[in-house]
Each structure stands twice: as C-alpha cells, then as structure tokens.
Write an enzyme that holds these catalytic residues in place. Sequence first.
Site, PDB file in Angstrom:
ATOM      1  N   CYS A  57       0.833  -1.199   0.000  1.00 30.57           N
ATOM      2  CA  CYS A  57       0.000   0.000   0.000  1.00 30.57           C
ATOM      3  C   CYS A  57       0.871   1.252   0.000  1.00 30.57           C
ATOM      4  O   CYS A  57       1.924   1.281   0.629  1.00 30.57           O
ATOM      5  CB  CYS A  57      -0.947   0.083   1.191  1.00 30.57           C
ATOM      6  N   GLU A  93       5.684 -16.128 -11.325  1.00 31.12           N
ATOM      7  CA  GLU A  93       5.027 -14.857 -11.000  1.00 31.12           C
ATOM      8  C   GLU A  93       4.449 -14.139 -12.205  1.00 31.12           C
ATOM      9  O   GLU A  93       3.465 -13.421 -12.067  1.00 31.12           O
ATOM     10  CB  GLU A  93       5.928 -13.948 -10.155  1.00 31.12           C
ATOM     11  N   ARG A  98       3.455  -0.291  -5.107  1.00 31.37           N
ATOM     12  CA  ARG A  98       3.215  -0.839  -3.769  1.00 31.37           C
ATOM     13  C   ARG A  98       1.897  -1.613  -3.679  1.00 31.37           C
ATOM     14  O   ARG A  98       1.576  -2.176  -2.634  1.00 31.37           O
ATOM     15  CB  ARG A  98       3.218   0.285  -2.727  1.00 31.37           C
ATOM     16  N   LYS A 130       5.298  -4.549  -5.814  1.00 35.45           N
ATOM     17  CA  LYS A 130       6.756  -4.437  -5.953  1.00 35.45           C
ATOM     18  C   LYS A 130       7.453  -4.441  -4.591  1.00 35.45           C
ATOM     19  O   LYS A 130       8.528  -5.009  -4.457  1.00 35.45           O
ATOM     20  CB  LYS A 130       7.076  -3.157  -6.729  1.00 35.45           C
ATOM     21  N   HIS A 190      14.898 -37.922  -4.194  1.00 36.03           N
ATOM     22  CA  HIS A 190      14.322 -37.911  -2.839  1.00 36.03           C
ATOM     23  C   HIS A 190      12.844 -37.522  -2.859  1.00 36.03           C
ATOM     24  O   HIS A 190      12.295 -37.165  -1.834  1.00 36.03           O
ATOM     25  CB  HIS A 190      15.132 -36.981  -1.945  1.00 36.03           C
ATOM     26  N   GLU A 193      15.521 -19.027  -9.021  1.00 34.70           N
ATOM     27  CA  GLU A 193      15.176 -17.687  -9.488  1.00 34.70           C
ATOM     28  C   GLU A 193      14.368 -17.772 -10.785  1.00 34.70           C
ATOM     29  O   GLU A 193      13.358 -17.091 -10.953  1.00 34.70           O
ATOM     30  CB  GLU A 193      16.466 -16.870  -9.686  1.00 34.70           C
ATOM     31  N   ASN A 242      -1.183   2.157   5.671  1.00 38.18           N
ATOM     32  CA  ASN A 242      -0.286   1.110   5.167  1.00 38.18           C
ATOM     33  C   ASN A 242       0.154   0.309   6.384  1.00 38.18           C
ATOM     34  O   ASN A 242       0.681   0.894   7.329  1.00 38.18           O
ATOM     35  CB  ASN A 242       0.919   1.762   4.466  1.00 38.18           C
ATOM     36  N   LYS A 277      10.523 -16.526 -11.644  1.00 39.97           N
ATOM     37  CA  LYS A 277      10.155 -15.626 -12.752  1.00 39.97           C
ATOM     38  C   LYS A 277       8.942 -16.176 -13.495  1.00 39.97           C
ATOM     39  O   LYS A 277       7.980 -15.473 -13.766  1.00 39.97           O
ATOM     40  CB  LYS A 277      11.292 -15.458 -13.761  1.00 39.97           C
TER      41      LYS A 277
HETATM   42  O1  M6R Z   1      12.645  -5.331  -2.620  1.00 43.45           O
HETATM   43  P1  M6R Z   1      13.133  -6.706  -2.207  1.00 43.45           P
HETATM   44  O2  M6R Z   1      14.340  -7.127  -2.966  1.00 43.45           O
HETATM   45  O3  M6R Z   1      13.332  -6.825  -0.734  1.00 43.45           O
HETATM   46  O4  M6R Z   1      11.966  -7.676  -2.602  1.00 43.45           O
HETATM   47  C1  M6R Z   1      12.029  -9.036  -2.292  1.00 43.45           C
HETATM   48  C2  M6R Z   1      10.988  -9.816  -3.044  1.00 43.45           C
HETATM   49  O5  M6R Z   1       9.713  -9.350  -2.713  1.00 43.45           O
HETATM   50  C3  M6R Z   1      11.174  -9.717  -4.563  1.00 43.45           C
HETATM   51  O6  M6R Z   1      12.439 -10.145  -4.951  1.00 43.45           O
HETATM   52  C4  M6R Z   1      10.107 -10.560  -5.274  1.00 43.45           C
HETATM   53  O7  M6R Z   1      10.329 -11.910  -5.019  1.00 43.45           O
HETATM   54  C5  M6R Z   1      10.114 -10.238  -6.766  1.00 43.45           C
HETATM   55  N1  M6R Z   1       8.765 -10.051  -7.216  1.00 43.45           N
HETATM   56  C6  M6R Z   1      10.759 -11.281  -7.592  1.00 43.45           C
HETATM   57  O8  M6R Z   1      10.683 -11.006  -8.958  1.00 43.45           O
END
Ligand code: M6R
Length: 613
Positions: free
Chosen positions: A2, A493, A30, A608, A509, A486, A103, A490
């Site tokens: 927020c 998400e 946010r 974000k 396992h 990672e 927030n 990607k």
């Molecule tokens: O701003 P931050 O690096 O602390 O954020 C951490 C995660 O929220 C962030 O990396 C999230 O996993 C991304 N959406 C990945 O693409």
Amino acid sequence: MCGIYGHIKKNGEENSVLVCLEGLRQLEYRGYDSAGIAGIVAGNIVSYKAVGKVSHLDAIVQASPRELDIAIAHTRWATHGGVTTENAHPHFDQNLNVALVHNGIVENYLTLRTFLEKKGIQFSSDTDTEVITQLIAYYYQGDFVKSVRKALSYIEGSFAIACIHKDYPDTILAAVHARPLIIGICHKTGDVFLSSDTNAFMGRSLDIFYLHDDEIAAISRERTEVYNKKGRKLTKITERMALENQKISKEGFDHFLLKEIYEQPTTIRRTLTGRLDSNKELPIFEELTVTDDFLKGISQIKILACGSSYHAGYIAKHLFEAYAKILTHVEIASEARYTDFITTKETLVIAISQSGETADTIAAVQNAKRNGATTISICNVERSSLSRESDSTLLLHAGPEISVCSTKAFTSQLTLLSLFAIKLGYLKGLAKNKVKELLSELALLPSAIEKVLRLESQIQSNSEKYAGYSDFFFIGRKHMFATALESSLKLKEISYLNANGYPAGEMKHGHIALISKNFPTVAFCGNSETLDKLLSNLMEIKARGGPILAFAPLSAQEIETIADDTLYLPETPDWLAPIPYAVAGQLFAYHIAKIHGTDIDQPRNLAKSVTVE
Ligand code: M6R
C-alpha cells in the site's frame, strides 16, 4: 504494501486531487488492487474510489472533476477484505467525519471491531483500517490530535496513517509505527506533501523529514508540528531534496520487464563503475562505513533477504566461502526475524533488498542489531527504510525497476556481491593475481549478457514450444541451484504457471515421482564442476519420459543426446554463470507469459514492495 500520499495547498497552484493522482502513479508499485482519494470541501468529506489501477481512479476523477486544497490518497494491496470499492481506502467513520488511509496491518483489529460494534458502531468494510478510523471518531471530543493519539495507543501491529477530520478543514494528521512516511514542504510555495516513498516526490524540490515510530505530525497550511507519544512537541531537522523528474518510459519495448531485461549490460556496468581502484586491481567501496580492520576479522556472514534477493544471497554464499573462506548462512528474512539470532562480534549481516522496504528484511535486520551484529544493506533505492536501519549501505545503481518481477536488480545484486566477495577475499589473504583474474572475469559479464540477449528469438521459439505445459521443474547444482530457483520464480510470477526449482541432487528424494510426459524439466547446466552429475539426473528424467529443455555451455554438446531441446549460452566461469543463465531464464519466462496474455509488468496479487509481513 500500500502507498500513501497527501497534499495541502498553500501558495501553490496545483489541485490536490491531481497532485495525489500523480503521487499514486509513482506509488502504484506498492499495490494496485484499488485506489482512492479523500478531501474536504465546504466542511464535508468528499472522496473518489476505484477498484483496480490508478488509471481507473483517474477516469472516475475526470468524469466528475473537483478542485481540492487538501487531500489524502492511497493505492491498495489487499490484506483484510476482498478487492472491492467498499474495502478501498480512504476509510470513513460511520458519520463521515473522519477519512483515513493506512499502510500496515492492525493485528488486534477483531478485538477492536467487536468493542466498537458493541457500542453500536456500524462498519461498512471488512478492513482492519476501518477500525482505526472508527476508533478515532469514537474518541473524538473536539481535539483531533488527542483522539488520534488515544486511538493509536490501542493499535497492535504496524501502520503509517494519514487522516483528515471535517472539523479541521486544513489539517492532515499523520503517524507511523514500523512503516515509512515522509513529509516534504515546498520551500517556494509552502505546499506540503506526504508520501510512503521519497521517489513519489520526483520533480519537486522539498525540505523533507521522516516520521519516526510513534510520532504524530499535525500538518496544516500554516505549520507542521510533530509530537511524540506523550504529546511533547519535537523539533525535526529537514533535508533539502530535489529529485529531478525522471522520464519513466518503456522506450519502445512492449513491457517494462523486457526493457529492464535489455538494460542489464548497462546496469551491471553501472554497478561496477567507481568500484575498482585506480589500477583496476582491487575492489573499493567508498561508501562503506565499516572498516577494513573489522572486515578482516569477520568469522561468519549472515545474509538476510526475501524472494529474488534471497536467491542472489544464496548464490553469493558460495563466493564468500570460496574466496574469503568465511562461513556464510543465508536466511529467509521472514524466518530470521523470529530466530534466536546467534552473533558474535565477528558476525557481519548482509541484508539484500531491491526496494529496501521489505518489512521482513527490515525486521530481520532489527533482530540482528538487537543481538549486536554489524549490518550492511545492499539496496537499489536510495534513502530506503532498510538503509536507515543498517550500519552501512551499498547501492546497486541499477536505476528504477518498474516491473514487479525483478530482473536487473537481481543481476546487479549478484554483481555487487561478487565484487564484495573478492574484496573480502583480498582482505582475508586471497592472492593478488587471483583477485586480478576474478576481476577480469567480472569485467566480461556485460558482453556475456549481450550474447544472451542476441539469443532472444531462439529462446522465444522454445517458450512457444513449452508454453502449453502447466507444470515445470527447474533444476541445477551449486551455483546453478539458486539460478534455477530464481528462474522458476520468474515463470511462476508472470505466467501464473506452476514452476518449482530444486537442487538436482534432490530429485530422487521425491520430486521424480511427478515426472511424466506432461511435466517438463528446465535444466541449468552452467556449473561445469557438477555437470556430469546433472547429466545423470537428466538421463533419469529422460528414462521416465519427462521432456527436458537445457540451458548449457557450448562445450557440453553431449547434452544433445539427452535433452529434447538445448539452448547454448556463452562459456562463463562457474562462479559468474548465474548471471547470464538468469537472463536466459528471464527471457524464457517473459515469452511464455506473453503467450498466456498475463499482466506482465503488474502480475495479479503481487506488489513491488512487500511492506507487510
Ligand atoms: O525489494 P526486495 O528485494 O526486498 O523484494 C524481495 C521480493 O519481494 C522480490 O524479490 C520478489 O520476489 C520479486 N517479485 C521477484 O521477482
């Protein structure tokens, strides 16, 4: 999550509604479930609310424009209550005297709601925020500040709030506990602005200050006063901040995500710029406030982070252990914040966060500090809350990352961590010629990424081939394990497909039970030290009919006898391979998401910055 914004007009000419709309656009990262604005006109509270993005709110404002001199505004990432207009902020008390944006999370909201309902108070939303609003109105006896202080004394949890009362038509009250809020006063017009993030002040020259925990600011056209918990007036020191308007554009790319993927050769160069000594033989970090003597004596490193930043930390662990011989633990910040944090005087905590606003990472650092650790944060955003908590900050200089899905920040984190590992290595006795060799390998990274970017159409063809599957495994070993994690994140998400990463050695396992012709595995083969082992794993998948897409170096041609599809990536030393391989994984995910028609830059349910637990 927020975002909060607010404006009071003094001698400026801007309409508070439009100022807030612009502020919300900057804060939309946010949360984008809903947005709203409230102000006061002729002694009454008026408001606009819309479900969805700020552009929806903009359309509602355009349909019935109003001129306001005072307004508070909010962009929401839903915590309590669904994504509806009723649950959109600002929230009001039952008599429409108070409007409030928030927030954070009110942890005891049910108890407070029950208390208020027993007093006959009617609620109109499912949110925790409405409880604060109703509580302020309940305690109001003609003194707005007092009623806010009293109401907040019952709130458990975290908050940044801004609120208005119809009896105080030129005042905004703001308060925080464990959430950021910055107040800025224009030295030319006297107009006052407030925001969850200084970047939303872009294009303005303001004298700013941060509200600290349990302070209440009473902001009016005439003056801005700040009180502590006990009601004592405080003197705040301001700093002048003039952020130039940055043109944020996709520059011809279809999405910010693709633009940011393509920026990586440049952003990596920027991360490295100014961080080598004049002979280009040693890493230097001028902004570090911890001394080399302290760094020389470190016996353990704890890395704290979430999401992609955690993956960067996991990859860096190998580097700290290999080059600096320092025992390194990597912990997910949401777990680390509740652990008995065992530190010694020789412990260095490194917190990694693109935004510097991730609530769990900040709380984990606070936990580390309470236990005596020295903390360095690695952030992309200047003046973030995490920087302010840490003893020292190293900035990525990757530029604003607009896409919710992190790409260029991740590769800059890896670059900076690699350089830092070399520095620690040097301080711990790594031979100077080895340092030189590692630095020259690091310098080749931008061109390795350029080579990967030139493979986009081949990667796209593979995305087209694999887009029809709904489940994926991503595997790798050592440096490629967290690269696989990672890349699976990607895909998950931005395409909303089920993608899970695991270290290839774990296959037998349990994971192998899921392998079938409908369950492809994406294999990251960039770790030459463990390639043979990985190939055996792939044989076992092939034997069970699982489709395989391999990202591999040209030297690993034997992969063709095993994988259904192979994408050859530039030869890169094992320790740096996560960077070009991650870029290939980003492009693969991007093109699958594009085929699925998702909202690539702002995927559903995400934000974000994750500013709530
Ligand atoms: O701003 P931050 O690096 O602390 O954020 C951490 C995660 O929220 C962030 O990396 C999230 O996993 C991304 N959406 C990945 O693409």
